[in-house]
Write an enzyme that holds these catalytic residues in place. Sequence first.
Site, PDB file in Angstrom:
ATOM      1  N   ASN A  45       0.874  -1.102  -0.029  1.00 21.25           N
ATOM      2  CA  ASN A  45       0.030   0.093  -0.099  1.00 21.25           C
ATOM      3  C   ASN A  45       0.714   1.356   0.032  1.00 21.25           C
ATOM      4  OD1 ASN A  45       0.693  -0.861   2.834  1.00 21.25           O
ATOM      5  ND2 ASN A  45      -1.112   0.333   3.594  1.00 21.25           N
ATOM      6  N   VAL A  46       0.122   2.300  -0.672  1.00 23.95           N
ATOM      7  CA  VAL A  46       1.130   3.571  -0.886  1.00 23.95           C
ATOM      8  C   VAL A  46       0.137   4.725  -0.620  1.00 23.95           C
ATOM      9  CG1 VAL A  46       2.417   4.983  -2.534  1.00 23.95           C
ATOM     10  CG2 VAL A  46       2.572   2.530  -2.644  1.00 23.95           C
ATOM     11  N   CYS A  56      -4.394   0.956  -2.351  1.00 24.17           N
ATOM     12  CA  CYS A  56      -4.161  -0.377  -1.613  1.00 24.17           C
ATOM     13  C   CYS A  56      -3.060  -1.284  -2.441  1.00 24.17           C
ATOM     14  CB  CYS A  56      -5.374  -1.128  -1.702  1.00 24.17           C
ATOM     15  SG  CYS A  56      -6.576  -0.518  -0.615  1.00 24.17           S
ATOM     16  N   GLU A  58      -3.165  -3.895  -3.675  1.00 27.23           N
ATOM     17  CA  GLU A  58      -3.796  -4.691  -4.654  1.00 27.23           C
ATOM     18  C   GLU A  58      -3.666  -3.791  -5.991  1.00 27.23           C
ATOM     19  OE1 GLU A  58      -4.986  -4.602  -1.629  1.00 27.23           O
ATOM     20  OE2 GLU A  58      -5.813  -6.484  -1.383  1.00 27.23           O
ATOM     21  N   CYS A  89      -9.822  -5.870   1.094  1.00 29.29           N
ATOM     22  CA  CYS A  89     -10.836  -5.167   1.026  1.00 29.29           C
ATOM     23  C   CYS A  89     -11.787  -5.212  -0.179  1.00 29.29           C
ATOM     24  CB  CYS A  89     -10.735  -3.494   1.232  1.00 29.29           C
ATOM     25  SG  CYS A  89     -10.135  -2.705  -0.132  1.00 29.29           S
ATOM     26  N   CYS A  92     -10.937  -4.073  -3.629  1.00 30.21           N
ATOM     27  CA  CYS A  92      -9.718  -4.910  -4.085  1.00 30.21           C
ATOM     28  C   CYS A  92     -10.052  -6.256  -4.448  1.00 30.21           C
ATOM     29  CB  CYS A  92      -8.541  -4.787  -3.080  1.00 30.21           C
ATOM     30  SG  CYS A  92      -7.778  -3.197  -2.957  1.00 30.21           S
TER      31      CYS A  92
HETATM   32  N1  THU Z   1      -5.127  -1.859   2.531  1.00 27.21           N
HETATM   33  C1  THU Z   1      -4.746  -2.573   1.392  1.00 27.21           C
HETATM   34  O1  THU Z   1      -3.660  -2.021   0.952  1.00 27.21           O
HETATM   35  N2  THU Z   1      -5.284  -3.531   1.138  1.00 27.21           N
HETATM   36  C2  THU Z   1      -6.523  -4.231   1.618  1.00 27.21           C
HETATM   37  O2  THU Z   1      -7.005  -5.197   0.762  1.00 27.21           O
HETATM   38  C3  THU Z   1      -6.987  -3.550   3.057  1.00 27.21           C
HETATM   39  C4  THU Z   1      -6.502  -2.482   3.267  1.00 27.21           C
HETATM   40  C5  THU Z   1      -4.538  -0.675   2.840  1.00 27.21           C
HETATM   41  C6  THU Z   1      -5.219   0.579   2.757  1.00 27.21           C
HETATM   42  C7  THU Z   1      -4.624   1.395   3.841  1.00 27.21           C
HETATM   43  O3  THU Z   1      -3.455   1.901   3.323  1.00 27.21           O
HETATM   44  C8  THU Z   1      -4.290   0.616   5.045  1.00 27.21           C
HETATM   45  O4  THU Z   1      -4.463  -0.649   4.374  1.00 27.21           O
HETATM   46  C9  THU Z   1      -5.580   0.764   5.968  1.00 27.21           C
HETATM   47  O5  THU Z   1      -6.900   0.348   5.599  1.00 27.21           O
END
Ligand code: THU
Length: 130
Positions: A45-46, A56, A58, A89, A92
Amino acid sequence: MTAVDWEKLRTVAQDAMSRAYAPYSGYPVGVAALVDDGRIVSGCNVENASYGLGLCAECGLVSELQNSGGGRLTHFTCVDGKGDVLVPCGRCRQLLYEFGGPDLLLETPGGILPLSEMLPQAFGPDHLTK
Ligand code: THU
């Protein structure tokens, strides 16, 4: 067909997680997936100072998939900052559906499940051509 090395996939996801940029949530995430030609793609995630623009993990994964030759995702795993398996999530799951379809296998805290069980009755590319 050889057995899928979920542990290796998780290690790649954990490695990606270690490169996450998550200063706002403090919640690093890493993902990895096997592609039907044997490649492994991954992402982290960025986040962004404009919170809603955060990406996210993904997002990075599907971007790498497309930019490294495309193909279909067959197996996917997602880990949190402790390296434990995490469910992707909702948004994603839709991103994964585009490139893996209902049969994409996901490692979840509840075991290995097809995406069709994590995103039932999904809207997808086929709806646009029917
Ligand atoms: N996040 C993801 O990168 N992928 C997911 O499937 C769940 C959530 C990240 C988004 C945000 O940067 C952090 O998790 C907190 O929600």
